[in-house]
Scaffold this motif. Sequence first.
Motif, PDB file in Angstrom:
ATOM      1  N   ALA A   1       0.838  -1.210   0.000  1.00  0.00           N
ATOM      2  CA  ALA A   1       0.000   0.000   0.000  1.00  0.00           C
ATOM      3  C   ALA A   1       0.868   1.253   0.000  1.00  0.00           C
ATOM      4  N   PHE A   2       1.968   1.221   0.756  1.00  0.00           N
ATOM      5  CA  PHE A   2       2.867   2.371   0.775  1.00  0.00           C
ATOM      6  C   PHE A   2       3.503   2.585  -0.604  1.00  0.00           C
ATOM      7  N   LEU A   3       3.926   1.497  -1.248  1.00  0.00           N
ATOM      8  CA  LEU A   3       4.514   1.625  -2.588  1.00  0.00           C
ATOM      9  C   LEU A   3       3.485   2.122  -3.603  1.00  0.00           C
ATOM     10  N   GLU A   4       2.255   1.652  -3.475  1.00  0.00           N
ATOM     11  CA  GLU A   4       1.199   2.123  -4.377  1.00  0.00           C
ATOM     12  C   GLU A   4       0.917   3.611  -4.158  1.00  0.00           C
ATOM     13  N   ALA A   5       0.892   4.039  -2.902  1.00  0.00           N
ATOM     14  CA  ALA A   5       0.664   5.461  -2.614  1.00  0.00           C
ATOM     15  C   ALA A   5       1.818   6.310  -3.129  1.00  0.00           C
ATOM     16  N   PHE A   6       3.040   5.825  -2.983  1.00  0.00           N
ATOM     17  CA  PHE A   6       4.194   6.578  -3.482  1.00  0.00           C
ATOM     18  C   PHE A   6       4.173   6.660  -5.011  1.00  0.00           C
ATOM     19  N   GLN A   7       3.760   5.582  -5.671  1.00  0.00           N
ATOM     20  CA  GLN A   7       3.635   5.606  -7.125  1.00  0.00           C
ATOM     21  C   GLN A   7       2.563   6.610  -7.552  1.00  0.00           C
ATOM     22  N   ARG A   8       1.457   6.655  -6.829  1.00  0.00           N
ATOM     23  CA  ARG A   8       0.408   7.627  -7.145  1.00  0.00           C
ATOM     24  C   ARG A   8       0.890   9.050  -6.894  1.00  0.00           C
ATOM     25  N   LEU A   9       1.722   9.241  -5.849  1.00  0.00           N
ATOM     26  CA  LEU A   9       2.294  10.561  -5.601  1.00  0.00           C
ATOM     27  C   LEU A   9       3.148  11.014  -6.782  1.00  0.00           C
ATOM     28  N   ILE A  10       3.945  10.121  -7.319  1.00  0.00           N
ATOM     29  CA  ILE A  10       4.766  10.464  -8.485  1.00  0.00           C
ATOM     30  C   ILE A  10       3.882  10.773  -9.685  1.00  0.00           C
ATOM     31  N   LEU A  11       2.825   9.974  -9.884  1.00  0.00           N
ATOM     32  CA  LEU A  11       1.922  10.210 -11.015  1.00  0.00           C
ATOM     33  C   LEU A  11       1.174  11.533 -10.903  1.00  0.00           C
ATOM     34  N   VAL A  12       0.996  12.025  -9.691  1.00  0.00           N
ATOM     35  CA  VAL A  12       0.294  13.295  -9.487  1.00  0.00           C
ATOM     36  C   VAL A  12       1.266  14.472  -9.515  1.00  0.00           C
TER      37      VAL A  12
END
Length: 103
Positions: free
Chosen positions: A5-16
Motif C-alpha cells: 500500500a505504501f509503494l502504491e501510494a508513493f507511485q500515485r504521488l509520483i503520477l500526481v
Amino acid sequence: MRTLAFLEAFQRLILVAVPAWIIWCGIVAFAAPYRPDNFLSMLFLLTVALVYGGCIWMMQALISEKIWVFWRFLLSIFYGLAPFAFILLIGHFLGSSTRSWLS
C-alpha cells in the motif's frame, strides 16, 4: 502499514506530482514573456484542483478497507492535505526558479 500500500501510494504521488510540476513550469515559462493572465490563471487553478483530487486518490491506498466508505473518503480528504501542501510548496520553488532562470 502494508508495504504494498505504501509503494502504491508513493507511485500515485509520483503520477500526481511530476506532471503538475511540469505543467506549472510550462505555465511560468509561457507567462514570463507574454503575461496572458486570465487563461493561464484558470489553467493553474484547474491543475491545483486536479492535484488535490490526485492527493485524495493517493491517500485512499493507505487507508484500511475495513472502514466505512464515507469515513474513508473523509479521512482521505483530510490526509490528502499534507502531500498537497508538499506538492504546492515544491511547485512554488520550481516556478520561482524557472521565472528567475528565464528573466
